[in-house]
Enzyme design. Structure first.
Site, short mmCIF file in Angstrom:
data_model
loop_
_atom_site.label_atom_id
_atom_site.label_comp_id
_atom_site.label_asym_id
_atom_site.label_seq_id
_atom_site.Cartn_x
_atom_site.Cartn_y
_atom_site.Cartn_z
N LYS A 9 0.77 4.10 -2.75
CA LYS A 9 0.32 5.45 -2.39
C LYS A 9 1.43 6.48 -2.59
O LYS A 9 1.17 7.68 -2.69
CB LYS A 9 -0.21 5.47 -0.94
N TYR A 45 0.84 -1.21 0.00
CA TYR A 45 0.00 0.00 0.00
C TYR A 45 0.88 1.26 0.00
O TYR A 45 0.61 2.22 -0.72
CB TYR A 45 -0.89 -0.06 1.24
N1 LIG Z 1 -9.54 5.85 5.92
C1 LIG Z 1 -8.31 6.30 6.01
O1 LIG Z 1 -7.79 6.54 7.11
C2 LIG Z 1 -7.51 6.56 4.76
C3 LIG Z 1 -6.23 7.12 4.91
C4 LIG Z 1 -5.46 7.38 3.80
C5 LIG Z 1 -5.94 7.11 2.54
N2 LIG Z 1 -7.19 6.52 2.40
C6 LIG Z 1 -7.64 6.25 1.06
O2 LIG Z 1 -8.90 6.85 0.86
C7 LIG Z 1 -9.60 6.14 -0.16
C8 LIG Z 1 -11.00 5.83 0.32
O3 LIG Z 1 -10.93 4.92 1.42
P1 LIG Z 1 -12.00 4.88 2.61
O4 LIG Z 1 -11.25 4.98 3.86
O5 LIG Z 1 -13.11 5.81 2.33
O6 LIG Z 1 -12.46 3.35 2.47
P2 LIG Z 1 -13.92 2.68 2.32
O7 LIG Z 1 -13.68 1.23 2.30
O8 LIG Z 1 -14.85 3.26 3.33
O9 LIG Z 1 -14.41 3.18 0.88
C9 LIG Z 1 -13.72 2.81 -0.28
C10 LIG Z 1 -14.73 2.49 -1.38
O10 LIG Z 1 -13.98 2.12 -2.56
C11 LIG Z 1 -14.59 1.02 -3.17
N3 LIG Z 1 -13.61 0.25 -3.92
C12 LIG Z 1 -12.55 -0.43 -3.44
N4 LIG Z 1 -11.92 -1.07 -4.42
C13 LIG Z 1 -12.58 -0.76 -5.57
C14 LIG Z 1 -12.40 -1.11 -6.93
N5 LIG Z 1 -11.42 -1.96 -7.29
N6 LIG Z 1 -13.25 -0.61 -7.84
C15 LIG Z 1 -14.27 0.22 -7.48
N7 LIG Z 1 -14.49 0.57 -6.20
C16 LIG Z 1 -13.65 0.08 -5.25
C17 LIG Z 1 -15.17 0.20 -2.02
O11 LIG Z 1 -16.23 -0.67 -2.44
C18 LIG Z 1 -15.62 1.29 -1.04
O12 LIG Z 1 -17.00 1.61 -1.20
C19 LIG Z 1 -8.76 4.90 -0.48
O13 LIG Z 1 -7.98 5.16 -1.64
C20 LIG Z 1 -7.88 4.78 0.73
O14 LIG Z 1 -6.69 4.08 0.45
C21 LIG Z 1 -7.97 6.26 3.48
#
Ligand SMILES: NC(=O)c1ccc[n+]([C@@H]2O[C@H](COP(=O)([O-])OP(=O)(O)OC[C@H]3O[C@@H](n4cnc5c(N)ncnc54)[C@H](O)[C@@H]3O)[C@@H](O)[C@H]2O)c1
Length: 276
Positions: free
Chosen positions: A171, A167
């Site tokens: 990222k 990851y």
């Molecule tokens: N939550 C955190 O603390 C955090 C921190 C840094 C970065 N992020 C990034 O933020 C973004 C959103 O994450 P989140 O925390 O809202 O997670 P989440 O799981 O709540 O939402 C992510 C959504 O993306 C969809 N998804 C995943 N893989 C997919 C694919 N191959 N095709 C289409 N849809 C897909 C999932 O079904 C889900 O609805 C991600 O890129 C994650 O890596 C999150």
């Protein structure tokens, strides 16, 4: 409040839940027509239905961003429905944690596919609707419409993180892609920025013990972080808490809005102050 995205069209991947869903709601409140994309139909439909019942406009495109055919499909559906594209938010993603010495090639590659290859293909598929249209507007002596791309990164990509060799690599990679697009498409007025989130309260960061899983291409992957680590992480955050999806969405709106019209090629850390 002034609407910041009036008459704009935005694709947000991974908008069925978490940060993407919150961004979809906020973008729609600010006048954007939102293309809600997600792997899972139910959550995507819920996001779109909530936007419509609040008076906004949204459509759903269900699919896996890592499917090579998906970028063309979402672009053609967007153009057929709304006629243009102003904003692309590459947000879809998940974690597949494990210590490096035990990590499989598949586990590593899956993160590159969803966090690097898919955003690259989506940006390339957007070129005729963003770069080429802006080029034609400029050639005709018009001021190009506002257009931008926002790629979602993570503090893991900036600082590294135990258990996330895959990851973190991906990222970090998205930051290089962001800076390149900013240089290639800047002459057409198209901005490209990354946002590296820290600890945002979504299913990716809830207790691993709660058993949340994602199924991608038939593979069931455990999400979340070990519950005992949560208190420790929160203690290190100067603001003393996780961010909410709505706060994360605020940063995405900021970067998409006219307030950021001279900001491109940047990586904004949204971490509550925890920058290590
Ligand atoms: N939550 C955190 O603390 C955090 C921190 C840094 C970065 N992020 C990034 O933020 C973004 C959103 O994450 P989140 O925390 O809202 O997670 P989440 O799981 O709540 O939402 C992510 C959504 O993306 C969809 N998804 C995943 N893989 C997919 C694919 N191959 N095709 C289409 N849809 C897909 C999932 O079904 C889900 O609805 C991600 O890129 C994650 O890596 C999150």
């Amino acid at each position: 409040m002034t609407k910041l995205l009036d008459n704009q069209v935005a694709i947000i991947t991974g908008a069925g839940r978490g940060i993407g869903a919150a961004a979809a709601h906020l973008f729609a409140e600010h006048g954007a027509k939102v293309v809600v994309c997600d792997l899972d139909a139910g959550p995507a439909e819920e996001t779109a239905a909530a936007i419509r019942s609040a008076g906004g406009e949204a459509m759903v495109v269900v699919g896996d961003v890592t499917d090579p055919a998906f970028p063309e499909e979402i672009m053609s559906k967007t153009i057929a429905a709304y006629g243009k594209l102003n904003i692309l938010v590459n947000n879809a993603g998940y974690t597949w944690d494990g210590m490096l010495h035990k990590m499989s090639d598949r586990q590593f590659q899956a993160m590159l596919d969803v966090h690097n290859l898919a955003p690259f293909r989506l940006i390339r598929a957007a070129a005729p609707h963003m770069r080429e249209v802006a080029k034609a507007e400029k050639a005709a002596g018009k001021t190009p419409e506002p257009r931008c791309i926002i790629n979602i990164s993570s503090t893991s990509g900036v600082n590294g993180n135990i258990g996330q060799a895959n990851y973190s690599t991906a990222k970090s990679g998205i930051i290089g892609l962001t800076k390149t697009v900013a240089k290639e498409w800047g002459p057409f007025g198209i901005r490209c920025n990354a946002i590296a989130f820290g600890y945002i309260d979504t299913r990716l960061t809830r207790d691993q013990e709660s058993g949340e899983k994602i199924v991608v291409a038939g593979e069931e992957v455990q999400l979340g972080i070990p519950g005992h680590m949560k208190g420790m992480i929160t203690m290190l955050i100067p603001l003393g808490r996780a961010g909410t999806p709505a706060e994360a969405a605020g940063a995405i709106l900021l970067m998409a809005s006219p307030l950021a019209s001279y900001i491109t090629g940047q990586m904004l850390m949204v971490t509550g102050g925890l920058n290590t």
